[in-house]
Design a protein around this motif. Structure first.
Motif, PDB file in Angstrom:
ATOM      1  N   LEU A 189      40.256  32.581  49.565  1.00 48.58           N
ATOM      2  CA  LEU A 189      40.536  32.399  50.987  1.00 48.58           C
ATOM      3  C   LEU A 189      41.926  32.935  51.339  1.00 48.58           C
ATOM      4  O   LEU A 189      42.085  33.625  52.345  1.00 48.58           O
ATOM      5  CB  LEU A 189      40.436  30.916  51.359  1.00 48.58           C
ATOM      6  N   GLU A 190      42.902  32.634  50.491  1.00 52.42           N
ATOM      7  CA  GLU A 190      44.271  33.129  50.730  1.00 52.42           C
ATOM      8  C   GLU A 190      44.299  34.651  50.820  1.00 52.42           C
ATOM      9  O   GLU A 190      44.936  35.216  51.706  1.00 52.42           O
ATOM     10  CB  GLU A 190      45.197  32.698  49.592  1.00 52.42           C
ATOM     11  N   LYS A 191      43.601  35.306  49.895  1.00 52.70           N
ATOM     12  CA  LYS A 191      43.567  36.774  49.925  1.00 52.70           C
ATOM     13  C   LYS A 191      42.963  37.274  51.221  1.00 52.70           C
ATOM     14  O   LYS A 191      43.452  38.226  51.821  1.00 52.70           O
ATOM     15  CB  LYS A 191      42.747  37.297  48.733  1.00 52.70           C
ATOM     16  N   GLU A 192      41.910  36.615  51.665  1.00 53.13           N
ATOM     17  CA  GLU A 192      41.226  37.017  52.895  1.00 53.13           C
ATOM     18  C   GLU A 192      42.118  36.842  54.114  1.00 53.13           C
ATOM     19  O   GLU A 192      42.118  37.670  55.026  1.00 53.13           O
ATOM     20  CB  GLU A 192      39.958  36.158  53.063  1.00 53.13           C
ATOM     21  N   LEU A 193      42.930  35.778  54.119  1.00 52.76           N
ATOM     22  CA  LEU A 193      43.709  35.447  55.309  1.00 52.76           C
ATOM     23  C   LEU A 193      45.096  36.080  55.344  1.00 52.76           C
ATOM     24  O   LEU A 193      45.598  36.420  56.413  1.00 52.76           O
ATOM     25  CB  LEU A 193      43.874  33.936  55.422  1.00 52.76           C
ATOM     26  N   PHE A 194      45.730  36.221  54.177  1.00 57.38           N
ATOM     27  CA  PHE A 194      47.137  36.573  54.183  1.00 57.38           C
ATOM     28  C   PHE A 194      47.471  37.908  53.525  1.00 57.38           C
ATOM     29  O   PHE A 194      48.584  38.381  53.641  1.00 57.38           O
ATOM     30  CB  PHE A 194      47.967  35.449  53.530  1.00 57.38           C
ATOM     31  N   ASP A 195      46.522  38.533  52.821  1.00 57.39           N
ATOM     32  CA  ASP A 195      46.787  39.838  52.204  1.00 57.39           C
ATOM     33  C   ASP A 195      46.218  40.944  53.097  1.00 57.39           C
ATOM     34  O   ASP A 195      45.093  41.391  52.900  1.00 57.39           O
ATOM     35  CB  ASP A 195      46.138  39.926  50.801  1.00 57.39           C
ATOM     36  N   PHE A 196      46.998  41.357  54.073  1.00 55.53           N
ATOM     37  CA  PHE A 196      46.512  42.379  54.997  1.00 55.53           C
ATOM     38  C   PHE A 196      46.788  43.767  54.446  1.00 55.53           C
ATOM     39  O   PHE A 196      47.777  44.013  53.817  1.00 55.53           O
ATOM     40  CB  PHE A 196      47.189  42.229  56.363  1.00 55.53           C
TER      41      PHE A 196
END
Length: 196
Positions: A189-196
């Motif tokens: 989830l973190e990758k999806e939300l914060f790794d642009f």
């Protein structure tokens, strides 16, 4: 890229733990419970509608008696549906308004709400996150958090829909209990939300 995230799960699953974690990462959190409590102040025209629907639910000074409303609204499934049909559109409108302001400064806005699926707001989210925990752990958390009896805790637990209802809408499922305690599902989830 802006993302509107719905966060839900059964009572005691640990939504607030996940919200707090995402807030530390920079997400803006909209607490559905706070919005629901405040909506009657921003939409006072709902009070006479509630009174006409549920009867004597006002205090002597004309303000809403929330305990009387809850007792009437949750006395049957039909009454709960009536309450939701009155309140959900106003709550969704208030959440939209707050999200609009939040997106001026934040890329990720998380709507933490127990009834986000039932209200229809889940369909407007870019992602849905469901937090899970076994019933015995959830019961223990509810007892500690709300200082209620075992019986009342089980009434709350049994009033909710089954796991499939929540999981079928989930893009991410986060297990918030040992041995996982947020580890499973949260990194993706973190990758999806914060790794642009």
């Amino acid at each position: 890229m802006k993302k509107l995230v719905g966060l839900t799960g059964k009572t005691g699953a640990g939504k607030s733990t996940v919200s707090a974690y995402l807030a530390k990462k920079g997400a803006y959190i909209i607490d559905g419970d706070i919005v629901a409590r405040n909506v009657l102040e921003t939409e006072p025209e709902l009070i006479p509608i509630l009174k006409n629907t549920f009867g004597e639910i006002l205090n002597p000074d004309g303000t809403l008696n929330r305990k009387k409303l809850a007792a009437a609204a949750f006395s049957s499934e039909e009454n709960t549906r009536k309450l939701n049909s009155i309140m959900h559109p106003a709550i969704n409108k208030a959440i939209h308004r707050e999200a609009g302001f939040a997106f001026e400064k934040h890329c990720v806005v998380v709507v933490d709400a127990a009834a986000i699926i039932e209200s229809g707001f889940a369909d407007e989210c870019d992602l849905m996150v469901v937090v899970t925990a076994p019933v015995d752990i959830r019961k223990e958390r509810i007892l500690k958090r709300d200082c209620i009896s075992d019986e009342d805790a089980m009434i709350r637990i049994n009033a909710q829909k089954d796991d499939e209802f929540y999981n079928s809408k989930a893009d991410f499922i986060i297990k918030n209990y040992a041995p996982f305690v947020l580890s499973e599902g949260l990194s993706d989830l973190e990758k999806e939300l914060f790794d642009f």
